[in-house]
Enzyme design. Structure first.
Site, PDB file in Angstrom:
ATOM      1  N   TYR A 142       0.863  -1.187   0.000  1.00 15.69           N
ATOM      2  CA  TYR A 142       0.000   0.000   0.000  1.00 15.69           C
ATOM      3  C   TYR A 142       0.898   1.235   0.000  1.00 15.69           C
ATOM      4  CZ  TYR A 142      -3.769   3.079   1.834  1.00 15.69           C
ATOM      5  OH  TYR A 142      -4.683   4.079   2.041  1.00 15.69           O
ATOM      6  N   LYS A 170      -1.516  -1.592  -4.029  1.00 20.71           N
ATOM      7  CA  LYS A 170      -2.535  -0.540  -4.002  1.00 20.71           C
ATOM      8  C   LYS A 170      -1.794   0.785  -4.142  1.00 20.71           C
ATOM      9  CE  LYS A 170      -5.983   1.816  -1.147  1.00 20.71           C
ATOM     10  NZ  LYS A 170      -6.620   1.925   0.185  1.00 20.71           N
TER      11      LYS A 170
END
Length: 302
Positions: A142, A170
């Site tokens: 992330y 992500k």
């Protein structure tokens, strides 16, 4: 160059980064969480991220995090992927929470860039590799420098992609050049971490989105992602334009979890819009802006 056709759908394609519902007294409302998870999956999500940024993980105890993983698994396990947000800025803590989440049966882990410490890229790589090696679960990195203070450089992501458990990214960095390098040089499943960039990221080969706005317009995001996966970018573009005012209302007026909880309360999905300090609920002026944005999209909460 990586072939987008070989990117494995490990995590799903439309994932909502779930809010953590609270009672008006500020306790985790596990019943509301279970109902919300089931509704999101019924409306089209094939994955849920539990206690990520939007889940207010930074103000949850470990037991509350684990309680959320458990209740969402009970609600939708086997019907959608349950991805546990177990990343912190403390590697040992992240390892421990990841192992405990794995014992509950989650389908994957979301690991955020270590925040506040400002490690070097070598430290970032060592952190992720250590946590990813602690379980057999697939990991989604992330990258959100606006919150973590530092980016994961594309060269670091490319090296991390060699780890057998690191399967996804992500991206909330809004750096198209970085995403392009990762898509070109790895087989990672890339997801937009910025709702408004879902269309361009998918046009480049991303598999989908980890979305906040999808809380309140799940079916529309499902249609956008499906169109992108089918290569029907005319349809995807039309949906993108329709979603623009909703994304503006959820993502730019106040913090995303705050706005999402408010609209979910207006929709009758959540019984309370309570957030935990240091987050606060919207002012009247901010609520007016959100209502106006949603009204532009045909959603009337006057």
């Amino acid at each position: 160059m990586a072939d987008s056709d070989i990117r494995v759908n490990t995590f799903g394609t439309l994932l909502t980064a779930m809010v953590t519902p609270f009672t008006k007294d500020g306790d985790v409302d596990y019943d509301a969480a279970g109902h919300l998870a089931a509704k999101l999956v019924d409306d089209g999500c094939d994955g849920l991220v539990v206690t990520g940024t939007t889940g207010e993980t930074s103000t949850l105890t470990d037991e509350e995090n684990l309680g959320m993983f458990k209740v969402v698994l009970e609600a939708v396990g086997g019907c959608a992927k349950v991805i546990a947000g177990t990343g912190t800025n403390d590697t040992r803590h992240s390892v421990n929470l990841s192992r405990r989440a794995a014992e509950l049966g989650v389908d994957g882990l979301l690991l955020v860039t270590p925040y506040y410490n400002k490690p070097s890229q070598a430290g970032v790589q060592a952190h992720f590799e250590t946590v990813a090696s602690a379980t057999d679960l697939p990991v989604m990195l992330y990258d959100i420098p606006g919150r973590s203070g530092i980016p994961i450089q594309p060269e670091t992501i490319i090296r991390l992609a060699e780890h057998p458990n690191i399967k996804g990214l992500k991206d909330a960095k809004a750096d198209f050049g970085s995403v392009t390098s990762v898509l070109a040089k790895t087989d990672l499943a890339v997801y937009s971490g910025d709702d408004g960039l879902t269309l361009p990221w998918m046009a480049a080969g991303a598999l989908g989105v980890v979305s906040v706005t999808a809380h309140v317009v799940t079916k529309q995001f499902r249609a956008l992602v499906d169109a992108g996966l089918a290569g029907d970018f005319a349809t995807a573009r039309a949906i993108h334009f329709e979603l623009d005012p909703v994304i503006r209302g959820i993502m730019t007026r106040v913090q995303g979890a705050v706005a999402a909880k408010q609209v979910l309360t207006w929709q009758g999905v959540l019984p309370s819009s309570t957030v935990r300090l240091p987050l606060v609920e919207p002012s009247d002026a901010e609520l007016d802006l959100i209502r106006a944005d949603l009204a532009e999209a045909g959603m009337d909460f006057a």
